[in-house]
Motif scaffolding. Structure first.
Motif, PDB file in Angstrom:
ATOM      1  N   VAL A   1      39.940  32.847  33.999  1.00 14.45           N
ATOM      2  CA  VAL A   1      41.223  33.461  34.248  1.00 14.45           C
ATOM      3  C   VAL A   1      41.183  34.940  34.772  1.00 14.45           C
ATOM      4  O   VAL A   1      41.868  35.545  35.469  1.00 14.45           O
ATOM      5  N   HIS A   2      40.219  35.596  33.963  1.00 15.04           N
ATOM      6  CA  HIS A   2      39.929  36.957  33.824  1.00 15.04           C
ATOM      7  C   HIS A   2      39.493  37.334  35.227  1.00 15.04           C
ATOM      8  O   HIS A   2      39.962  38.119  35.945  1.00 15.04           O
ATOM      9  N   GLN A   3      38.556  36.462  35.823  1.00 17.60           N
ATOM     10  CA  GLN A   3      38.023  36.476  37.240  1.00 17.60           C
ATOM     11  C   GLN A   3      39.121  36.136  38.258  1.00 17.60           C
ATOM     12  O   GLN A   3      39.346  37.355  39.079  1.00 17.60           O
ATOM     13  N   ARG A   4      39.956  35.586  38.174  1.00 14.77           N
ATOM     14  CA  ARG A   4      41.098  35.035  39.112  1.00 14.77           C
ATOM     15  C   ARG A   4      42.066  36.125  39.091  1.00 14.77           C
ATOM     16  O   ARG A   4      42.704  36.610  40.135  1.00 14.77           O
ATOM     17  N   LEU A   5      42.445  37.021  37.843  1.00 18.92           N
ATOM     18  CA  LEU A   5      43.540  37.823  37.934  1.00 18.92           C
ATOM     19  C   LEU A   5      42.869  38.815  38.348  1.00 18.92           C
ATOM     20  O   LEU A   5      43.633  39.758  38.813  1.00 18.92           O
ATOM     21  N   GLY A   6      41.500  39.345  38.300  1.00 19.91           N
ATOM     22  CA  GLY A   6      40.960  40.346  39.048  1.00 19.91           C
ATOM     23  C   GLY A   6      41.109  40.239  40.510  1.00 19.91           C
ATOM     24  O   GLY A   6      41.461  41.207  41.254  1.00 19.91           O
TER      25      GLY A   6
END
Length: 211
Positions: free
Chosen positions: A121-126
């Motif tokens: 999720v952290h990566q995709r939100l980035g």
């Protein structure tokens, strides 16, 4: 929300364009594009003529003449009817006055994001944040260029979208910070669920008092 005989946003755009004066569909599409309306919906020729036919079928517009420009095919000019004027006013009043409770794609993604785990999720939100930042920069530049050339009345939806992008970017940035810093409770339990599908107790995700 009222069930409408022609419910597409392109239909609404055609009605509001013909509200000004009679036009043939190609001219109406050119006017919409010149005002940046293609950012709100895709103007495809097949869809446009289908929408025009449906508007005419339900009595919202009517053909007034056929015109020919040189060797180009003959084109039909349409005008809005009294019924169409009443429909477009009622439709716009509904859109402005009644909040839309339908979840969008991002809302739906957030509701099931647990399957990606906090790191995913952290990566995709980035990636989403990078796109939002780019869109904001482009819209700010576009609005600066259009101001003085295009009346603000024609730009308010772009201003609103810019405000929504900015608010979303701030919210996404804050959520990523909570994920990256470990401030969100239950991150290890969440990772375990994403890897195994085993659902931990709800207490694992509850922030301690005073946290």
């Amino acid at each position: 929300m009222k069930r409408r005989k022609v419910a597409s946003m392109l239909g609404l755009a055609v009605l509001t364009t013909l509200y000004e004066r009679p036009m043939h569909p190609y001219e109406a599409a050119s006017v919409m594009r010149s005002r940046g309306k293609e950012g709100d919906f895709k103007i495809k020729w097949g869809s446009l003529y289908t929408v025009v036919a449906n508007l005419e079928k339900h009595g919202f517009i009517e053909a007034v003449e056929n015109v020919r420009d040189g060797s180009r095919p003959e084109r039909t000019v349409y005008r809005i009817t009294d019924s169409g004027r009443a429909e477009v006013r009622d439709w716009v009043a509904e859109l402005l006055g009644v909040p839309d409770a339908e979840p969008n794609r991002f809302h739906m993604g957030l509701s099931v994001m647990a399957v990606l785990g906090p790191d995913g999720v952290h990566q995709r939100l980035g990636a989403r944040l990078d796109t939002l930042v780019r869109l904001i920069e482009e819209r700010v530049a576009a609005l600066a260029e259009m101001r003085g050339e295009v009346p603000r009345l024609m730009l308010v939806e772009s201003e609103y979208e810019l405000a929504m992008w900015r608010a979303e970017a701030d919210w996404v940035r804050a959520l990523r910070e909570d994920l990256g810093s470990g401030a969100m409770p239950g991150l290890e339990e969440w990772r375990h669920f994403a890897e195994t599908g085993e659902v931990p107790g709800i207490s694992a995700f509850v922030e301690p008092e005073g946290g």
